[in-house]
Design a protein around this motif. Sequence first.
Motif, mmCIF file in Angstrom:
data_model
loop_
_atom_site.group_PDB
_atom_site.id
_atom_site.type_symbol
_atom_site.label_atom_id
_atom_site.label_comp_id
_atom_site.label_asym_id
_atom_site.label_seq_id
_atom_site.Cartn_x
_atom_site.Cartn_y
_atom_site.Cartn_z
ATOM 1 N N ASN A 127 0.831 -1.207 0.000
ATOM 2 C CA ASN A 127 0.000 0.000 0.000
ATOM 3 C C ASN A 127 0.866 1.258 0.000
ATOM 4 N N ALA A 146 -1.937 -1.556 -4.000
ATOM 5 C CA ALA A 146 -3.344 -1.545 -3.612
ATOM 6 C C ALA A 146 -4.008 -0.225 -3.998
ATOM 7 N N ILE A 157 -1.494 4.255 0.666
ATOM 8 C CA ILE A 157 -2.896 4.022 0.359
ATOM 9 C C ILE A 157 -3.563 3.387 1.573
ATOM 10 N N ALA A 162 -8.649 -0.552 -0.159
ATOM 11 C CA ALA A 162 -7.315 -1.140 -0.070
ATOM 12 C C ALA A 162 -7.358 -2.459 0.694
#
Length: 267
Positions: A127, A146, A157, A162
């Motif tokens: 992420n 993600a 993120i 996510a």
Amino acid sequence: MPSPKRLGKAERRRQILLALRMSPHVRVTELAARFGVTTETVRRDMDALGAEGLLTRAHGGASAPVPGHRDMHERRLERVTIREQLGRFAASFVSDGDTIMIDAGTTTMEFARALSLAERRVTAITNSLQVAMVLGQSRAARIRLAPGTYMPEEAAIVGTEACEYLSGYNVDACYLGGAGLGEKGVTEIVEGFDAIKRTMMRQSAECRFLIDSSKFGRTFLSRVAECSEIGTLITDAPPGAALTRLLGHPTQVIVAPPPNETRIDGA
């Protein structure tokens, strides 16, 4: 790349900014050797770029500012050697062909950098925009980023989208950071990071936390994992007796060796 001796001032400064896209910190001495110029010349270049707000001078070199938020930038300037040490050591646990998840953080970014330099053949789901960019420089790595809500101050993120994306994968191991490690376990200060980390833990056969000793005894608002859920703790110094008792079985505590003893060969 053109010969260092042929670089003019403008090109040299462009190369400094390019280097900062690949690394959180660049050193004056290393750039001077790379460009074939004196350290004074590089310092003048950095001073000029700093005056334009394009970098921040620190630790015998320079770092790239993080737009919109100084917190992460400040963290990147702290305990630099320790984070590099943990990142390189954690990379030695990864073998070619592994599937892994990596969350956002300054230490996990060093972990991603070590994997990239070792050209480890992995599939990594993250992420973190920075992790994706750093590890993505390796042709041996496959990166999946993600989707979700972007936090510019953390280059990460977060959010329900996510977590749902991460839940669609099963991986060999996750490599996570943490803001604190105390009697409540691993805790997080950044809103949304706790949910991402817990999701990665659920989808991983093994959990490995990269937490340096400066975070021992700290507890923040959001719980990520109880002491019994940590799996493996990779750190730079042994926890104190009280924290060691709390960790107990089945948590494995591994203290990274000094930097000159760290290996990245899968051994």
